[in-house]
Design a protein around this motif. Structure first.
Motif, PDB file in Angstrom:
ATOM      1  N   CYS A  35      55.039 -28.187  19.378  1.00  0.00           N
ATOM      2  CA  CYS A  35      54.835 -27.807  20.777  1.00  0.00           C
ATOM      3  C   CYS A  35      55.370 -26.405  21.050  1.00  0.00           C
ATOM      4  N   MET A  36      56.537 -26.084  20.481  1.00  0.00           N
ATOM      5  CA  MET A  36      57.139 -24.777  20.715  1.00  0.00           C
ATOM      6  C   MET A  36      56.237 -23.663  20.195  1.00  0.00           C
ATOM      7  N   LYS A  37      55.727 -23.850  18.993  1.00  0.00           N
ATOM      8  CA  LYS A  37      54.841 -22.843  18.419  1.00  0.00           C
ATOM      9  C   LYS A  37      53.529 -22.760  19.192  1.00  0.00           C
ATOM     10  N   GLY A  38      53.007 -23.921  19.611  1.00  0.00           N
ATOM     11  CA  GLY A  38      51.724 -23.944  20.313  1.00  0.00           C
ATOM     12  C   GLY A  38      51.774 -23.267  21.662  1.00  0.00           C
ATOM     13  N   TYR A  39      52.815 -23.543  22.447  1.00  0.00           N
ATOM     14  CA  TYR A  39      52.808 -22.981  23.803  1.00  0.00           C
ATOM     15  C   TYR A  39      53.109 -21.490  23.784  1.00  0.00           C
ATOM     16  N   LYS A  40      53.894 -21.029  22.827  1.00  0.00           N
ATOM     17  CA  LYS A  40      54.125 -19.591  22.719  1.00  0.00           C
ATOM     18  C   LYS A  40      52.838 -18.869  22.304  1.00  0.00           C
ATOM     19  N   GLY A  41      52.062 -19.516  21.418  1.00  0.00           N
ATOM     20  CA  GLY A  41      50.784 -18.932  21.016  1.00  0.00           C
ATOM     21  C   GLY A  41      49.808 -18.833  22.181  1.00  0.00           C
ATOM     22  N   CYS A  42      49.833 -19.831  23.068  1.00  0.00           N
ATOM     23  CA  CYS A  42      48.957 -19.802  24.251  1.00  0.00           C
ATOM     24  C   CYS A  42      49.329 -18.654  25.185  1.00  0.00           C
ATOM     25  N   TYR A  43      50.624 -18.422  25.367  1.00  0.00           N
ATOM     26  CA  TYR A  43      51.061 -17.308  26.206  1.00  0.00           C
ATOM     27  C   TYR A  43      50.610 -15.977  25.614  1.00  0.00           C
ATOM     28  N   GLN A  44      50.735 -15.827  24.306  1.00  0.00           N
ATOM     29  CA  GLN A  44      50.314 -14.579  23.665  1.00  0.00           C
ATOM     30  C   GLN A  44      48.822 -14.344  23.863  1.00  0.00           C
ATOM     31  N   ARG A  45      48.028 -15.406  23.738  1.00  0.00           N
ATOM     32  CA  ARG A  45      46.584 -15.290  23.958  1.00  0.00           C
ATOM     33  C   ARG A  45      46.287 -14.893  25.392  1.00  0.00           C
ATOM     34  N   ALA A  46      46.990 -15.499  26.347  1.00  0.00           N
ATOM     35  CA  ALA A  46      46.790 -15.167  27.755  1.00  0.00           C
ATOM     36  C   ALA A  46      47.110 -13.707  28.020  1.00  0.00           C
ATOM     37  N   TYR A  47      48.225 -13.216  27.467  1.00  0.00           N
ATOM     38  CA  TYR A  47      48.622 -11.822  27.704  1.00  0.00           C
ATOM     39  C   TYR A  47      47.617 -10.850  27.093  1.00  0.00           C
ATOM     40  N   ARG A  48      47.073 -11.200  25.933  1.00  0.00           N
ATOM     41  CA  ARG A  48      46.059 -10.320  25.318  1.00  0.00           C
ATOM     42  C   ARG A  48      44.813 -10.243  26.196  1.00  0.00           C
ATOM     43  N   LEU A  50      44.612 -10.774  29.477  1.00  0.00           N
ATOM     44  CA  LEU A  50      44.906 -10.061  30.720  1.00  0.00           C
ATOM     45  C   LEU A  50      45.041  -8.558  30.483  1.00  0.00           C
ATOM     46  N   THR A  51      45.588  -8.186  29.331  1.00  0.00           N
ATOM     47  CA  THR A  51      45.685  -6.765  28.997  1.00  0.00           C
ATOM     48  C   THR A  51      44.295  -6.155  28.868  1.00  0.00           C
ATOM     49  N   ALA A  52      43.382  -6.872  28.205  1.00  0.00           N
ATOM     50  CA  ALA A  52      42.011  -6.378  28.047  1.00  0.00           C
ATOM     51  C   ALA A  52      41.308  -6.277  29.404  1.00  0.00           C
ATOM     52  N   ALA A  53      41.523  -7.276  30.278  1.00  0.00           N
ATOM     53  CA  ALA A  53      40.914  -7.241  31.615  1.00  0.00           C
ATOM     54  C   ALA A  53      41.433  -6.047  32.416  1.00  0.00           C
ATOM     55  N   ALA A  54      42.725  -5.766  32.304  1.00  0.00           N
ATOM     56  CA  ALA A  54      43.310  -4.627  33.014  1.00  0.00           C
ATOM     57  C   ALA A  54      42.740  -3.311  32.504  1.00  0.00           C
ATOM     58  N   GLN A  55      42.495  -3.219  31.209  1.00  0.00           N
ATOM     59  CA  GLN A  55      41.936  -1.991  30.649  1.00  0.00           C
ATOM     60  C   GLN A  55      40.511  -1.760  31.136  1.00  0.00           C
ATOM     61  N   ARG A 213      33.059  -5.595  35.103  1.00  0.00           N
ATOM     62  CA  ARG A 213      33.663  -6.562  36.023  1.00  0.00           C
ATOM     63  C   ARG A 213      33.414  -7.992  35.549  1.00  0.00           C
ATOM     64  N   ARG A 214      32.194  -8.275  35.048  1.00  0.00           N
ATOM     65  CA  ARG A 214      31.904  -9.624  34.548  1.00  0.00           C
ATOM     66  C   ARG A 214      32.775  -9.965  33.338  1.00  0.00           C
ATOM     67  N   VAL A 215      32.914  -9.008  32.432  1.00  0.00           N
ATOM     68  CA  VAL A 215      33.729  -9.261  31.231  1.00  0.00           C
ATOM     69  C   VAL A 215      35.195  -9.453  31.625  1.00  0.00           C
ATOM     70  N   ALA A 216      35.688  -8.626  32.568  1.00  0.00           N
ATOM     71  CA  ALA A 216      37.068  -8.758  33.020  1.00  0.00           C
ATOM     72  C   ALA A 216      37.290 -10.126  33.667  1.00  0.00           C
ATOM     73  N   ALA A 217      36.307 -10.604  34.439  1.00  0.00           N
ATOM     74  CA  ALA A 217      36.425 -11.919  35.066  1.00  0.00           C
ATOM     75  C   ALA A 217      36.448 -13.023  34.006  1.00  0.00           C
ATOM     76  N   ALA A 218      35.614 -12.878  32.956  1.00  0.00           N
ATOM     77  CA  ALA A 218      35.600 -13.866  31.872  1.00  0.00           C
ATOM     78  C   ALA A 218      36.930 -13.865  31.122  1.00  0.00           C
ATOM     79  N   LEU A 219      37.486 -12.687  30.892  1.00  0.00           N
ATOM     80  CA  LEU A 219      38.779 -12.587  30.213  1.00  0.00           C
ATOM     81  C   LEU A 219      39.882 -13.215  31.054  1.00  0.00           C
ATOM     82  N   THR A 220      39.815 -13.034  32.361  1.00  0.00           N
ATOM     83  CA  THR A 220      40.815 -13.639  33.241  1.00  0.00           C
ATOM     84  C   THR A 220      40.697 -15.155  33.212  1.00  0.00           C
ATOM     85  N   GLU A 221      39.480 -15.680  33.204  1.00  0.00           N
ATOM     86  CA  GLU A 221      39.276 -17.127  33.092  1.00  0.00           C
ATOM     87  C   GLU A 221      39.850 -17.657  31.782  1.00  0.00           C
ATOM     88  N   GLU A 222      39.637 -16.895  30.696  1.00  0.00           N
ATOM     89  CA  GLU A 222      40.186 -17.302  29.400  1.00  0.00           C
ATOM     90  C   GLU A 222      41.707 -17.308  29.440  1.00  0.00           C
TER      91      GLU A 222
END
Length: 265
Positions: A35-48, A50-55, A213-222
């Motif tokens: 669980c510890m490894k899994g939830y940290k991996g999910c956060y890293q994916r989310a941050y990646r 969101l970073t792409a959406a911001a760019q 904008r569509r890609v950024a919205a899809a990335l935010t959903e992900e």
């Protein structure tokens, strides 16, 4: 971890690890590690994501934010300041930063009820491309120069950019909206920021802007999906840990700290 600067003098260590049943935790060590490894991996994916959406959002802004548009925004800000900031205080106002919106495991959230509690008059800035930052900066500077305190609300995707501005002393707010997060009431004033951009530049790049904008919205959903998975795994962690935590000891430590603080007051 937060290391105390002056241990025992100003700050003190609080070791809640003493409340664990370590032998009991060994019986679920494999589940805990997974669980510890899994939830940290999910956060890293989310941050990646969101970073792409911001760019992508920054790419759209840089495409439309011309010197002509900046000049228009400056003139509009100057006009608003001359109308709204009458009278001056004895000293400059202060600025505090608060997030009014965020990307959460439940999806994007906007706490517009906070605006309603503090401000009766709301300028709605219709701004699907994120162009209002410069105007908000000037409005905040003008308000503080006239002696009013302001609440600066950054964008959750781009925290270095202002998204909303609240001036409680004047019961006045400037709220940026998009088609995805409209202001739910009739505003005091509505300014179409997108309408101030170069129409030919916007027309020529419309397909590119909409695609980004569509890609950024899809990335935010992900990202939201990844945060939801992280939340689920964190809940599993709590279920695994809770049977092996001495909560009466935790509460006793808290009571001891409270008594210590009360003696200092």
């Amino acid at each position: 971890m937060v290391e105390p600067r002056y241990p025992g003098l100003v700050e003190s260590y609080v070791n809640l690890g003493e409340c664990y049943d370590r032998d009991g935790l060994l019986t679920v060590k494999d589940e805990l590690k997974g669980c510890m490894k899994g939830y940290k991996g999910c956060y890293q994916r989310a941050y990646r994501c969101l970073t792409a959406a911001a760019q992508l959002a920054e790419d759209n802004r840089s495409l439309l934010l011309t010197q002509s548009l900046e000049d228009k925004l400056a003139r509009r800000a100057k006009g608003i300041l001359s109308r709204e900031m009458r009278g001056e205080g004895d000293q400059a106002g202060r600025s505090v930063q608060r997030f009014l919106s965020g990307i959460t495991w439940k999806g994007p959230l906007w706490n517009f009820d906070t605006v309603e509690l503090l401000c009766e008059r709301v300028y709605e800035l219709s701004d699907p491309w994120g162009l209002a930052h410069g105007m908000l900066v000037q409005l905040a500077a003008g308000a503080m120069a006239s002696g009013r305190d302001v609440i600066v609300c950054p964008s959750p995707l781009c925290p270095d950019r202002m998204e909303h501005l609240l001036i409680p002393a004047l019961s006045l707010a400037f709220v940026t909206t998009t088609p995805a997060n409209p202001w739910p009431h009739k505003p005091y004033r509505r300014i179409r920021i997108e309408g101030m951009a170069d129409p030919e530049l916007t027309r020529r790049n419309r397909a590119r802007l909409r695609f980004a904008r569509r890609v950024a919205a899809a990335l935010t959903e992900e990202a939201v999906d990844a945060l939801a998975q992280a939340k689920g795994m964190h809940d599993e962690l709590e279920q695994l840990y809770n049977p092996h935590v001495d909560f009466p000891q935790v509460y006793a430590m808290a009571d001891g700290l409270i008594r210590h603080l009360e003696e200092r007051l």
